[in-house]
Write a protein that holds these residues in place. Structure first.
Motif, PDB file in Angstrom:
ATOM      1  N   ARG A 157      52.047  -8.395   7.260  1.00  0.00           N
ATOM      2  CA  ARG A 157      50.986  -7.405   7.415  1.00  0.00           C
ATOM      3  C   ARG A 157      49.892  -7.677   6.393  1.00  0.00           C
ATOM      4  O   ARG A 157      50.176  -7.908   5.212  1.00  0.00           O
ATOM      5  N   VAL A 158      48.643  -7.676   6.848  1.00  0.00           N
ATOM      6  CA  VAL A 158      47.488  -7.817   5.966  1.00  0.00           C
ATOM      7  C   VAL A 158      46.537  -6.654   6.250  1.00  0.00           C
ATOM      8  O   VAL A 158      46.737  -5.901   7.210  1.00  0.00           O
ATOM      9  N   ASP A 160      43.184  -6.744   7.001  1.00  0.00           N
ATOM     10  CA  ASP A 160      42.244  -6.976   8.090  1.00  0.00           C
ATOM     11  C   ASP A 160      42.209  -8.459   8.417  1.00  0.00           C
ATOM     12  O   ASP A 160      42.922  -9.265   7.808  1.00  0.00           O
ATOM     13  N   VAL A 161      41.374  -8.829   9.382  1.00  0.00           N
ATOM     14  CA  VAL A 161      41.344 -10.210   9.829  1.00  0.00           C
ATOM     15  C   VAL A 161      40.849 -11.152   8.732  1.00  0.00           C
ATOM     16  O   VAL A 161      41.280 -12.316   8.652  1.00  0.00           O
ATOM     17  N   GLU A 163      41.454 -10.913   5.545  1.00  0.00           N
ATOM     18  CA  GLU A 163      42.612 -11.193   4.699  1.00  0.00           C
ATOM     19  C   GLU A 163      43.609 -12.084   5.433  1.00  0.00           C
ATOM     20  O   GLU A 163      44.279 -12.924   4.833  1.00  0.00           O
ATOM     21  N   GLY A 164      43.660 -11.914   6.751  1.00  0.00           N
ATOM     22  CA  GLY A 164      44.530 -12.774   7.539  1.00  0.00           C
ATOM     23  C   GLY A 164      44.105 -14.227   7.465  1.00  0.00           C
ATOM     24  O   GLY A 164      44.933 -15.131   7.294  1.00  0.00           O
ATOM     25  N   VAL A 198      47.014 -15.538  13.912  1.00  0.00           N
ATOM     26  CA  VAL A 198      46.470 -14.257  13.470  1.00  0.00           C
ATOM     27  C   VAL A 198      46.242 -13.356  14.680  1.00  0.00           C
ATOM     28  O   VAL A 198      45.602 -13.752  15.655  1.00  0.00           O
ATOM     29  N   ASN A 201      45.644  -7.398  12.242  1.00  0.00           N
ATOM     30  CA  ASN A 201      46.111  -7.404  10.854  1.00  0.00           C
ATOM     31  C   ASN A 201      47.544  -7.916  10.732  1.00  0.00           C
ATOM     32  O   ASN A 201      48.271  -7.572   9.804  1.00  0.00           O
ATOM     33  N   ASN A 202      47.948  -8.742  11.696  1.00  0.00           N
ATOM     34  CA  ASN A 202      49.257  -9.408  11.670  1.00  0.00           C
ATOM     35  C   ASN A 202      49.058 -10.918  11.559  1.00  0.00           C
ATOM     36  O   ASN A 202      48.215 -11.482  12.250  1.00  0.00           O
ATOM     37  N   VAL A 203      49.843 -11.531  10.693  1.00  0.00           N
ATOM     38  CA  VAL A 203      49.821 -12.991  10.587  1.00  0.00           C
ATOM     39  C   VAL A 203      51.249 -13.498  10.801  1.00  0.00           C
ATOM     40  O   VAL A 203      52.180 -13.088  10.089  1.00  0.00           O
ATOM     41  N   ALA A 237      49.656 -10.524   1.206  1.00  0.00           N
ATOM     42  CA  ALA A 237      50.365 -10.239   2.454  1.00  0.00           C
ATOM     43  C   ALA A 237      51.735  -9.634   2.172  1.00  0.00           C
ATOM     44  O   ALA A 237      52.380  -9.941   1.167  1.00  0.00           O
TER      45      ALA A 237
END
Length: 426
Positions: A157-158, A160-161, A163-164, A198, A201-203, A237
């Motif tokens: 989990r991050v 936003d995109v 940060e992803g 990505v 907000n999931n990587v 993350a």
């Protein structure tokens, strides 16, 4: 509850099995569980494995009214199965047969071999054996492992995109550190690559490993956990789950069909026209047309991940015979069958299995009967070089699948499918 009747009439050797069980003690333990004084899983802490299994059988017989003498008649010590099952009461025996020998011209297995298949489906081995006979008449099948790598894909989990994408860049820049962390947990596994995905907000990080002769699911899970700890320590993350289902394990998935998982392997053969006519009682044109209209167009219309006739049959039968994880037949049947008429009028026929998750060490391969089935193929244990035995097993399964596909499509072409089952009484 009583133990007047010994349900285990079949004895085994002194190494273990039902004959080694203490049935008086088993009856005592079963009564304790029935009375609520002991839990089922605690029996192994209070008796040897065969006695614990006998206690569970007595308990189940008393509560269900079932007679478990066949289940309780097994030919190896219950201790041998301890890593593979909990609350053991006995074994389920599946009939085991062989087909062949079939000529395999593989990269790891270049010889004639009998193929062991365990199944309850009548006519399956007869059909696969017919395909093997045709393959031999054609000079043997060629087989090669085209790609290998077991995967595990944790999800982070991050915020936003942005940060992803920062995490993606970090992973690309720190591949060596991730590899060092992952490989610190294993003497055999090697991290090959990490592919990021990505989604909002999931990587998802899809780790892929060379697991040598092991199927390697436990190996890669432990290794990936260590790598995830590094990711969390060095980035913002947060790990949500060690498996984010992008692996993908024991489920139909397009990513496995495209990228592969475990071993990707192809087997093919060119069958002379006269052999197709004499042995399969049809023509190369008929088989090619059936394959296109059934396996390709029909499967596409159905939205299938498997563009084949019944690859799951030989895959499942060889998985059961050799101690593979039977749930992974889901991915193992992820295969494409092709057929075309050559310029010379012969039949080119192939099967490509994208995600065959197998091993010759660990898991169920260590069980006595499954070890013997691996001995039939000559691939028991670790290979030299490492990974060669699992490659050879993959090639053998691919050729078995090739034989099964060839025979079934020919039966459809000659209109003999139903009559074959009728004549065999199945």
């Amino acid at each position: 509850m009583t133990a007047d009747a010994d349900p285990d009439a079949t004895e085994t050797d002194e190494a273990g099995g039902p004959a080694a069980a203490d049935f008086e003690r088993a009856a005592e333990l079963a009564a304790e569980v029935s009375d609520g004084d002991r839990r089922l899983h605690e029996l192994d802490d209070n008796a040897d494995p065969d006695t614990a299994a006998a206690a569970r059988r007595l308990l189940v017989e008393d509560q269900s009214g079932a007679e478990l003498s066949s289940i309780g008649s097994y030919g190896f010590p219950a201790e041998a199965a301890e890593p593979n099952i909990e609350n053991m009461i006995g074994t389920v025996q599946v009939p085991l047969g062989v087909v062949g020998p079939v000529d395999i011209n593989g990269g790891a297995l270049d010889d004639e071999r009998y193929l062991p298949l365990a199944t309850t489906e009548g006519a399956l081995l007869a059909s696969v054996n017919r395909g093997c006979s045709v393959i031999n008449r054609a000079g043997g099948a060629t087989a090669r492992v085209t790609k290998a790598g077991m995967t595990r894909a944790p999800v982070f989990r991050v915020d936003d995109v942005a940060e992803g994408l920062a995490l993606v860049e970090w992973v690309r820049e720190h591949g060596d550190e991730l590899r060092e962390a992952a490989e610190s947990t294993t003497n055999h596994g090697e991290l090959q690559d990490v592919t990021p995905y990505v989604v909002g907000n999931n990587v998802y990080l899809r780790f892929r490993y060379d697991t040598k002769d092991a199927m390697g699911m436990n190996m890669v899970t432990i290794a990936t956990k260590e790598a995830c700890e590094l990711v969390e320590a060095e980035t913002s993350a947060s790990l949500v789950a060690l498996s984010g289902n992008l692996c993908t394990d024991k489920k139909p998935a397009a990513i496995n069909a495209v990228e592969g998982r475990g071993r990707s392997v192809t087997a093919d053969v060119v069958v002379p026209r006269e052999v197709v006519d004499a042995k399969l009682h049809t023509t190369p044109e008929a088989i090619a047309e059936i394959n296109t209209r059934k396996n390709l167009i029909g499967s596409a219309k159905a939205g299938s991940f498997g563009f084949n006739a019944h690859v799951a049959n030989p895959v499942a039968a060889m998985f059961l015979a050799t101690g593979q994880d039977e749930a992974q037949v889901v991915e193992g049947a992820n295969a494409i069958t092709t057929a075309e008429v050559t310029d010379d009028g012969d039949l080119y026929f192939s099967v490509s299995l994208a995600s065959l998750e197998i091993g010759t060490v660990g898991g169920g391969t260590k069980l006595p009967t499954q070890s013997e089935a691996l001995d039939i193929l000559g691939v028991r244990g670790g290979g030299d070089p490492a990974g060669s035995n699992a490659d050879a097993l993959a090639e053998a399964i691919a050729v078995g699948s090739l034989a099964g596909e060839l025979s079934l499509l020919a039966a459809l072409g000659s209109r003999h499918l139903s009559s074959a089952h009728e004549s065999l009484g199945r």
